[in-house]
Design a protein around this motif. Structure first.
Motif, mmCIF file in Angstrom:
data_model
loop_
_atom_site.group_PDB
_atom_site.id
_atom_site.type_symbol
_atom_site.label_atom_id
_atom_site.label_comp_id
_atom_site.label_asym_id
_atom_site.label_seq_id
_atom_site.Cartn_x
_atom_site.Cartn_y
_atom_site.Cartn_z
ATOM 1 N N PRO A 53 0.822 -1.211 0.000
ATOM 2 C CA PRO A 53 0.000 0.000 0.000
ATOM 3 C C PRO A 53 0.853 1.258 0.000
ATOM 4 N N GLY A 54 0.216 2.362 -0.351
ATOM 5 C CA GLY A 54 0.865 3.649 -0.180
ATOM 6 C C GLY A 54 1.362 4.250 -1.464
ATOM 7 N N PRO A 55 1.946 5.446 -1.354
ATOM 8 C CA PRO A 55 2.307 6.239 -2.530
ATOM 9 C C PRO A 55 3.657 5.881 -3.139
ATOM 10 N N SER A 56 4.473 5.063 -2.486
ATOM 11 C CA SER A 56 5.813 4.795 -3.010
ATOM 12 C C SER A 56 5.734 3.835 -4.195
ATOM 13 N N GLY A 109 -2.213 -3.910 4.637
ATOM 14 C CA GLY A 109 -3.408 -3.266 4.119
ATOM 15 C C GLY A 109 -4.657 -3.665 4.893
ATOM 16 N N GLY A 110 -5.797 -3.606 4.229
ATOM 17 C CA GLY A 110 -7.064 -3.934 4.873
ATOM 18 C C GLY A 110 -7.563 -2.814 5.760
ATOM 19 N N TRP A 111 -8.325 -3.202 6.778
ATOM 20 C CA TRP A 111 -8.904 -2.245 7.717
ATOM 21 C C TRP A 111 -8.150 -2.286 9.040
ATOM 22 N N THR A 112 -8.231 -1.205 9.788
ATOM 23 C CA THR A 112 -7.593 -1.107 11.097
ATOM 24 C C THR A 112 -8.350 -1.960 12.106
ATOM 25 N N ARG A 113 -7.575 -2.691 12.891
ATOM 26 C CA ARG A 113 -8.145 -3.471 13.982
ATOM 27 C C ARG A 113 -8.302 -2.561 15.204
ATOM 28 N N TRP A 114 -9.394 -2.671 15.921
ATOM 29 C CA TRP A 114 -9.553 -1.919 17.170
ATOM 30 C C TRP A 114 -9.879 -2.905 18.272
ATOM 31 N N VAL A 124 2.521 15.245 9.322
ATOM 32 C CA VAL A 124 3.084 16.328 8.501
ATOM 33 C C VAL A 124 1.999 17.072 7.734
ATOM 34 N N CYS A 125 1.120 16.322 7.040
ATOM 35 C CA CYS A 125 0.170 16.995 6.151
ATOM 36 C C CYS A 125 -1.288 16.799 6.565
ATOM 37 N N ALA A 126 -1.539 16.076 7.660
ATOM 38 C CA ALA A 126 -2.874 15.909 8.244
ATOM 39 C C ALA A 126 -3.832 15.115 7.352
ATOM 40 N N THR A 127 -3.314 14.460 6.332
ATOM 41 C CA THR A 127 -4.151 13.543 5.555
ATOM 42 C C THR A 127 -4.416 12.285 6.379
ATOM 43 N N GLU A 128 -5.594 11.674 6.189
ATOM 44 C CA GLU A 128 -5.885 10.462 6.945
ATOM 45 C C GLU A 128 -4.940 9.343 6.519
ATOM 46 N N ALA A 129 -4.264 8.741 7.482
ATOM 47 C CA ALA A 129 -3.286 7.689 7.196
ATOM 48 C C ALA A 129 -3.999 6.379 6.876
ATOM 49 N N ILE A 130 -3.293 5.512 6.149
ATOM 50 C CA ILE A 130 -3.878 4.225 5.746
ATOM 51 C C ILE A 130 -3.093 3.081 6.380
ATOM 52 N N PRO A 131 -3.781 1.937 6.637
ATOM 53 C CA PRO A 131 -3.067 0.805 7.233
ATOM 54 C C PRO A 131 -1.986 0.278 6.294
ATOM 55 N N LEU A 132 -0.797 0.070 6.840
ATOM 56 C CA LEU A 132 0.305 -0.503 6.064
ATOM 57 C C LEU A 132 0.542 -1.938 6.521
ATOM 58 N N LEU A 133 1.151 -2.092 7.677
ATOM 59 C CA LEU A 133 1.526 -3.420 8.177
ATOM 60 C C LEU A 133 1.004 -3.590 9.593
ATOM 61 N N THR A 134 0.365 -4.722 9.846
ATOM 62 C CA THR A 134 -0.038 -5.091 11.200
ATOM 63 C C THR A 134 0.915 -6.161 11.709
ATOM 64 N N LEU A 174 3.363 -8.027 21.727
ATOM 65 C CA LEU A 174 3.328 -6.571 21.849
ATOM 66 C C LEU A 174 2.285 -6.155 22.863
ATOM 67 N N ALA A 175 2.699 -5.341 23.825
ATOM 68 C CA ALA A 175 1.761 -4.756 24.788
ATOM 69 C C ALA A 175 0.827 -5.825 25.363
ATOM 70 N N HIS A 176 1.421 -6.906 25.863
ATOM 71 C CA HIS A 176 0.676 -7.988 26.518
ATOM 72 C C HIS A 176 -0.303 -8.680 25.575
ATOM 73 N N GLY A 177 -0.020 -8.702 24.299
ATOM 74 C CA GLY A 177 -0.851 -9.498 23.400
ATOM 75 C C GLY A 177 -1.651 -8.706 22.391
ATOM 76 N N TYR A 178 -1.416 -7.424 22.295
ATOM 77 C CA TYR A 178 -2.096 -6.628 21.276
ATOM 78 C C TYR A 178 -1.263 -6.604 19.995
ATOM 79 N N ASP A 179 -1.658 -5.765 19.060
ATOM 80 C CA ASP A 179 -0.973 -5.677 17.773
ATOM 81 C C ASP A 179 -0.439 -4.262 17.574
ATOM 82 N N LEU A 180 0.664 -4.170 16.862
ATOM 83 C CA LEU A 180 1.206 -2.874 16.461
ATOM 84 C C LEU A 180 0.877 -2.674 14.984
ATOM 85 N N GLN A 181 0.090 -1.647 14.707
ATOM 86 C CA GLN A 181 -0.350 -1.423 13.336
ATOM 87 C C GLN A 181 0.291 -0.147 12.810
ATOM 88 N N LEU A 182 1.128 -0.324 11.799
ATOM 89 C CA LEU A 182 1.777 0.831 11.185
ATOM 90 C C LEU A 182 0.840 1.409 10.130
#
Ligand SMILES: [Zn+2]
Ligand SMILES: [Zn+2]
Length: 334
Positions: A120-123, A244-249, A261-271, A310-318
């Motif tokens: 995903p993303g602009p690169s 990609g996909g949707w953010t887990r909550w 930097v530009c206040a655009t809504e960020a998109i999920p990259l890697l979970t 991570l954090a006692h069993g949660y996920d880190l979502q970039l």
């Protein structure tokens, strides 16, 4: 190596047509222990790193909160895991390694080639590398990203530096090969309109469509209706490492994620996940492993093939800015 997510029990967007435009493709990575090379997509494997480019180090403060608990080097940890795997290990004791002073060499976390999965993303780069500092920054390691054109790298760094110690063994990812698989995801229910949330919670539309709602005996929130819960666990967002996909909550309600930097809504990259599935998300367990489970080291998380927690069993979502690959990533623990 190939892993197949069982088909979802039915097409949820067929019953709730408002969901159809919200469908997104996620790529489940299905990391499993192996021997990746610099030319493979991997978790915890060696990186295709230019020999003439400095290796990233973290120069933020690393505070020792528990002076009595020893820290070990990555190689200590690898030996310990080999001993665990062969049943040799008892308890690990000894003084460990000195608490490191000065900048910390970062560790490879993931390397993803665009030939293996869509990035995903602009690169326009064809290679994404993710590293982290294996010390707590708040409740999580601090990440660094590199986007590369792999064809430009002719001389590969052979022996990257390693930290002399890591704060937690679960910040050293086990080298894993990947078996990318695309699945369709829908948003977490709390990201849907109030009206749609009410419809999902109402048994009426489900019964009218002849859908059998599978109840979760382990349901962690008794206030939710069975159908809402079924949507959340089984029909919306896949568990485990994914791109990609949707953010887990789960830790908090949904929050805005705007590029700093530009206040655009960020998109999920890697979970980066603590487990590939758990009791609430077992329906996503690959078909192949229902009959032939991949072996796990003793003392692992359920389906914790990468050894990361991570954090006692949660996920880190970039999350990343959709406009510029130079804008910094957002680290979200959920
Ligand atoms: Zn650090
Ligand atoms: Zn931006």
């Amino acid at each position: 190596m190939r892993f197949t997510t069982p088909p979802r029990p039915f097409d949820v967007a067929g019953v709730f047509p408002q969901l159809a435009p919200l469908a997104r493709t996620a790529t489940r990575l299905h990391p499993r222990p192996g021997s990746p090379t610099v030319h493979d997509s991997s978790v915890g494997g060696p990186l295709l790193w230019p020999a003439d480019e400095p290796w990233p180090h973290c120069d933020e403060p690393h505070v020792r909160l528990m002076p009595d608990s020893p820290v070990f080097s990555p190689e200590d940890e690898r030996q310990w895991r080999r001993a665990l795997a062969t049943g040799e290990a008892g308890t690990r004791n000894g003084p460990g390694r000195p608490w490191p002073e000065g900048p910390i060499a970062m560790l490879p976390v993931a390397q993803l080639y665009a030939r293996d999965l869509p990035l995903p993303g602009p690169s326009s780069a064809d290679l994404l590398q993710v590293l982290w500092c294996p010390f707590d920054h708040g409740s999580q390691p601090k990440t660094a990203l590199r986007w590369r054109f792999s064809a430009e790298i002719s001389h590969v760094l052979q022996s990257p530096p390693e930290p002399s110690a890591i704060q937690h063994s679960f910040y050293l990812p086990e080298p894993c090969l990947l078996a990318p698989e695309q699945v369709v995801e829908y948003p977490h229910p709390l990201e849907l309109s109030d009206q749609l949330q009410q419809q999902l919670a109402d048994p009426g539309p489900w019964e009218a469509a002849g859908v059998v709602v599978h109840e979760h005996s382990d349901d962690d929130d008794e206030d939710e209706s069975a159908s809402y819960d079924f949507y959340r666990h089984t029909l919306s967002i896949s568990p485990g490492w994914k791109v990609g996909g949707w953010t887990r909550w789960g830790l908090t309600d949904p929050q805005p994620r705007f590029c700093p930097v530009c206040a655009t809504e960020a998109i999920p990259l890697l979970t980066i996940a603590s487990t590939e599935w758990n009791a609430g998300s077992e329906s996503w367990m690959p078909q192949e492993e229902r009959s032939t489970p991949t072996p796990l080291l003793p003392r692992s998380n359920p389906a914790g093939f990468t050894q990361v927690t991570l954090a006692h069993g949660y996920d880190l979502q970039l999350h990343i800015c959709p406009l510029s690959p130079d804008h910094p990533q957002i680290e979200l623990i959920q």
